[in-house]
Design an enzyme around this catalytic site. Structure first.
Site, PDB file in Angstrom:
ATOM      1  N   LYS A  70       0.836  -1.056   0.006  1.00 18.19           N
ATOM      2  CA  LYS A  70       0.092   0.027   0.068  1.00 18.19           C
ATOM      3  C   LYS A  70       0.753   1.260  -0.059  1.00 18.19           C
ATOM      4  O   LYS A  70       0.705   2.283  -0.865  1.00 18.19           O
ATOM      5  CB  LYS A  70      -0.756   0.095   1.289  1.00 18.19           C
ATOM      6  CG  LYS A  70      -2.213   0.928   1.345  1.00 18.19           C
ATOM      7  CD  LYS A  70      -3.168   0.609   2.294  1.00 18.19           C
ATOM      8  CE  LYS A  70      -2.693   1.045   3.779  1.00 18.19           C
ATOM      9  NZ  LYS A  70      -2.138  -0.289   4.241  1.00 18.19           N
ATOM     10  N   THR A  72       3.966   1.544  -0.708  1.00 19.61           N
ATOM     11  CA  THR A  72       4.746   1.349  -2.206  1.00 19.61           C
ATOM     12  C   THR A  72       4.088   2.148  -3.123  1.00 19.61           C
ATOM     13  O   THR A  72       4.247   2.731  -3.964  1.00 19.61           O
ATOM     14  CB  THR A  72       5.314   0.126  -2.551  1.00 19.61           C
ATOM     15  OG1 THR A  72       5.879  -0.356  -1.410  1.00 19.61           O
ATOM     16  CG2 THR A  72       6.056  -0.034  -3.748  1.00 19.61           C
ATOM     17  N   ARG A  93       1.828   8.106   7.095  1.00 14.66           N
ATOM     18  CA  ARG A  93       2.238   8.307   8.479  1.00 14.66           C
ATOM     19  C   ARG A  93       3.625   7.729   8.927  1.00 14.66           C
ATOM     20  O   ARG A  93       4.669   7.301   7.890  1.00 14.66           O
ATOM     21  CB  ARG A  93       1.603   7.016   9.295  1.00 14.66           C
ATOM     22  CG  ARG A  93      -0.059   7.335   9.110  1.00 14.66           C
ATOM     23  CD  ARG A  93      -0.919   5.971   9.776  1.00 14.66           C
ATOM     24  NE  ARG A  93      -0.582   5.122   8.746  1.00 14.66           N
ATOM     25  CZ  ARG A  93      -0.737   3.585   9.129  1.00 14.66           C
ATOM     26  NH1 ARG A  93      -1.009   3.270  10.360  1.00 14.66           N
ATOM     27  NH2 ARG A  93      -0.679   2.765   8.556  1.00 14.66           N
ATOM     28  N   LYS A 104       6.937  -6.637  10.720  1.00 17.36           N
ATOM     29  CA  LYS A 104       6.688  -6.115   9.390  1.00 17.36           C
ATOM     30  C   LYS A 104       8.074  -5.559   8.877  1.00 17.36           C
ATOM     31  O   LYS A 104       8.445  -5.712   7.584  1.00 17.36           O
ATOM     32  CB  LYS A 104       5.784  -4.892   9.599  1.00 17.36           C
ATOM     33  CG  LYS A 104       5.329  -4.338   8.367  1.00 17.36           C
ATOM     34  CD  LYS A 104       4.483  -3.154   8.591  1.00 17.36           C
ATOM     35  CE  LYS A 104       4.030  -2.808   7.141  1.00 17.36           C
ATOM     36  NZ  LYS A 104       3.024  -1.453   7.585  1.00 17.36           N
ATOM     37  N   ALA A 272      -3.921   1.222  12.716  1.00 14.49           N
ATOM     38  CA  ALA A 272      -5.341   1.114  12.353  1.00 14.49           C
ATOM     39  C   ALA A 272      -5.980   0.154  12.914  1.00 14.49           C
ATOM     40  O   ALA A 272      -7.094   0.031  12.786  1.00 14.49           O
ATOM     41  CB  ALA A 272      -5.155   0.981  10.532  1.00 14.49           C
ATOM     42  N   PHE A 300      -3.588  -0.543   7.047  1.00 16.14           N
ATOM     43  CA  PHE A 300      -4.280  -2.042   6.951  1.00 16.14           C
ATOM     44  C   PHE A 300      -5.307  -2.202   5.856  1.00 16.14           C
ATOM     45  O   PHE A 300      -5.389  -1.240   4.992  1.00 16.14           O
ATOM     46  CB  PHE A 300      -4.540  -2.507   8.291  1.00 16.14           C
ATOM     47  CG  PHE A 300      -3.569  -2.746   9.249  1.00 16.14           C
ATOM     48  CD1 PHE A 300      -2.533  -3.579   8.951  1.00 16.14           C
ATOM     49  CD2 PHE A 300      -3.649  -2.306  10.581  1.00 16.14           C
ATOM     50  CE1 PHE A 300      -1.511  -3.982   9.867  1.00 16.14           C
ATOM     51  CE2 PHE A 300      -2.657  -2.726  11.423  1.00 16.14           C
ATOM     52  CZ  PHE A 300      -1.654  -3.453  11.162  1.00 16.14           C
ATOM     53  N   PHE A 381       3.317  -8.700  -9.370  1.00 14.63           N
ATOM     54  CA  PHE A 381       4.447  -9.511  -9.099  1.00 14.63           C
ATOM     55  C   PHE A 381       4.849 -10.221 -10.540  1.00 14.63           C
ATOM     56  O   PHE A 381       3.989 -10.722 -11.157  1.00 14.63           O
ATOM     57  CB  PHE A 381       4.285 -10.547  -7.965  1.00 14.63           C
ATOM     58  CG  PHE A 381       4.414 -10.020  -6.781  1.00 14.63           C
ATOM     59  CD1 PHE A 381       5.066 -10.139  -5.886  1.00 14.63           C
ATOM     60  CD2 PHE A 381       3.370  -9.002  -6.183  1.00 14.63           C
ATOM     61  CE1 PHE A 381       5.471  -9.456  -4.833  1.00 14.63           C
ATOM     62  CE2 PHE A 381       3.477  -8.453  -4.831  1.00 14.63           C
ATOM     63  CZ  PHE A 381       4.593  -9.043  -3.978  1.00 14.63           C
ATOM     64  N   TRP A 409       7.129  -0.794  -7.765  1.00 14.12           N
ATOM     65  CA  TRP A 409       8.315  -1.559  -7.093  1.00 14.12           C
ATOM     66  C   TRP A 409       9.360  -1.612  -8.046  1.00 14.12           C
ATOM     67  O   TRP A 409      10.577  -1.239  -7.479  1.00 14.12           O
ATOM     68  CB  TRP A 409       7.756  -2.868  -6.358  1.00 14.12           C
ATOM     69  CG  TRP A 409       8.922  -3.379  -5.531  1.00 14.12           C
ATOM     70  CD1 TRP A 409       8.638  -3.079  -4.097  1.00 14.12           C
ATOM     71  CD2 TRP A 409       9.850  -3.787  -5.830  1.00 14.12           C
ATOM     72  NE1 TRP A 409      10.002  -3.852  -3.528  1.00 14.12           N
ATOM     73  CE2 TRP A 409      10.792  -4.151  -4.651  1.00 14.12           C
ATOM     74  CE3 TRP A 409      10.555  -4.633  -6.934  1.00 14.12           C
ATOM     75  CZ2 TRP A 409      11.738  -5.063  -4.609  1.00 14.12           C
ATOM     76  CZ3 TRP A 409      11.699  -5.221  -6.885  1.00 14.12           C
ATOM     77  CH2 TRP A 409      12.351  -5.653  -5.795  1.00 14.12           C
TER      78      TRP A 409
END
Length: 555
Positions: A70, A72, A93, A104, A272, A300, A381, A409
């Site tokens: 998200k 990214t 954030r 994470k 969140a 999230f 991907f 990415w």
């Protein structure tokens, strides 16, 4: 293949003064924190009379171990918009040290769609979280000192609701006993710690619009109750002024840059799943004032971060999103459909078909419950097959929602151009924004609405303790506040094992408390914790620094 941190470290950043010029921030509002970071004086908001730009919210499906990307996507979308000649800014954030050293890892984007300096952002940054922790713990110290010094307010030590905090995953601190060692060492009592991002002070900072508003919100914070059931506030303890003094610089949004030089505000960081999950109102407003497009995200899945962004932050700040981006990956959808993590690299249309309802339910919520235009961004991907991508696109189009492939990415802003074009188009489309519930509904009706309309469950169940708290909060005049649900991020339900799009479930609320300073009620569901613990193998084990000060292993 380079790691995220290696990509970030190989990029030549621009001096932050140059980024400020790109953003349109005059020098007089800049407060430098080294060469590549700065704080922006909040006077800019009152002195700048530009009309607001378009507000774009980036959210996602329910997270899985396969990852969604998200942040990214948020960064790459803004970079893609600037490649199209649009004046776009990012508002994100700040990462918490808990996830950085826990499960994470870092949270500054990934690949060629990152904000930098990523090591600073992921670690101490400009000290905002330390200031929030200090203000939180000053209030705790003044509370216990008041009791030690005679307890003139008549505070019941068994009904203290205020906890200390630390920005680290530390389950050992969830429940403690302190004040031991004799009469002069404090009053013995049960106590506990929250992680800093769950502190109400964090929520207050992120929702405050000015120093006077900050002080007023701090003074309303309830720390406990007296023997005759009256709430005791930070204002009663005369703590709000000193707390605000600790927070006066933390209230100023932080300016950094993406790898492609897009200005990025990174400010505040409530989780969140246990808090309201959005960056600060002040940073969002600055991005709107300075850019034609402000791209922000909520934590999230859309059932948590986006719901709170829309029903709490937008309501309080008077914001209306112009478009919503819903991020998903084929891999994550296959996981929702029952595929094992080890098998996600193989084409599996059956698992994808079973997992797609998770995405489609989020899409339906954004378009039907909230009335907002939406695009699905598939974070691509290399293992995704054309058949899988076509299946996702066809299912979304059946709901009248377009799909854009996001390859940010690997390609940075270039990989976000297609998504950017669709978002720009959406910002000019029809918008019927509305909240999921009315504030004048009862607490139970608001809980019921969130569970049935947003989670698509059959209803809410309150424990006897929560029902008692609900009556007390209503009697105290807090029944008209919005609801901040504390719930697992992995499922629409309060059971993290129910993946996909479950139905016929009941969400159990075990605890209701008021965050009077923030201006919402917190409903704790399931087994959600406000102080996480470290995993069996913490990310911290792989983080190191060499003799030159170069950090490795940080994501």
């Amino acid at each position: 293949m380079k790691t995220d941190i290696e990509i970030a470290q190989s990029t030549q950043m621009k001096p932050i003064g140059e980024i400020a010029k790109v953003a349109g921030v005059p020098e007089e509002y800049l407060e430098y924190y080294g060469r590549y970071k700065a704080k922006i004086d909040y006077r800019l908001l009152t002195d700048n009379h530009n009309p607001n730009g378009k507000l774009i919210l980036v959210t996602a499906i329910n997270p899985t171990p396969a990852g969604e990307g998200k942040t990214t996507t948020t960064v790459g979308l803004a970079d893609g918009m600037r490649r199209l000649g649009k004046n776009a800014l990012v508002a994100l954030r700040e990462p918490s040290l808990g996830p950085v050293f826990g499960v994470k890892g870092g949270a500054a984007g990934g690949g060629y769609a990152q904000v930098v300096p990523m090591e600073d952002i992921n670690l101490h940054f400009t000290g905002d979280f330390h200031a929030i922790g200090a203000a939180n713990n000053l209030l705790a110290a003044m509370l216990d000192n008041h009791i030690q010094q005679g307890n003139a307010l008549g505070i019941d030590v068994k009904r203290i609701t205020w906890k200390r905090c630390v920005d680290m995953n530390d389950r050992q601190l969830r429940n403690i006993v302190d004040g031991l060692g004799g009469r002069m060492q404090g009053v013995p009592r049960e106590d506990g710690f929250d992680i800093t991002v769950a502190s109400e002070v964090m929520a207050v900072l992120c929702l405050a619009s000015s120093i006077p508003d900050l002080k007023e919100r701090l003074s309303r914070i309830i720390v406990g109750y007296t023997f005759d059931d009256k709430p005791v506030t930070a204002g009663d303890l005369k703590a709000a002024g000193a707390m605000a003094a600790l927070l006066k610089d933390a209230l100023k949004p932080n300016l950094v840059q993406t790898l492609e030089g897009t200005p990025a505000f990174i400010h505040g960081g409530p989780f969140a799943n246990i808090a309201h999950g959005c960056n600060s109102v002040m940073a969002t407003r600055m991005a709107l004032k300075l850019g034609d497009y402000a791209v922000t995200e909520a934590g999230f899945g859309a059932d948590l971060g986006a719901e709170k962004f829309l029903d709490i932050k937008c309501r309080m700040a008077g914001l209306t999103p112009d478009a919503v981006v819903l991020v998903a990956t084929v891999r994550a959808l296959k996981h929702h459909g029952g595929a094992a993590k080890a098998d996600l690299n193989h084409e599996n249309l059956e698992a994808l078909e079973k997992g797609l309802p998770n995405l489609l339910r989020h899409v339906e919520n954004i378009t039907q419950v909230y009335g907002l235009p939406c695009v699905v961004a598939i974070n691509r991907f290399p293992t995704d097959t054309e058949a899988e991508l076509k299946l996702v696109e066809d299912k979304c189009k059946a709901l009248g929602v377009n799909v854009a492939l996001s390859e940010v990415w690997a390609k940075g802003g270039e990989g976000g151009v297609a998504l950017a074009q669709e978002v720009i188009r959406l910002c000019e489309s029809e918008n019927h924004f509305r909240f999921a519930y009315d504030l004048d509904a009862s607490i139970e009706e608001k809980l019921e609405t969130i569970v049935t309309k947003v989670y698509h469950g059959k209803g809410v169940a309150l424990t006897p303790n929560a029902r008692k708290q609900m009556k007390q909060l209503t009697d105290l005049g807090f029944g008209g506040l919005p609801i901040c649900m504390a719930k697992t991020q992995y499922s629409f339900s309060d059971d993290q094992t129910l993946l996909g799009a479950p139905d016929d479930f009941t969400v159990t609320v075990r605890n209701l408390k008021v965050s009077a300073g923030a201006g919402f009620l917190v409903a704790l569901t399931g087994d959600i914790m406000t102080m996480p613990g470290l995993p069996k193998v913490p990310a911290a084990e792989k983080i190191d620094v060499d003799e030159t000060g170069r950090i490795t292993g940080l994501f």
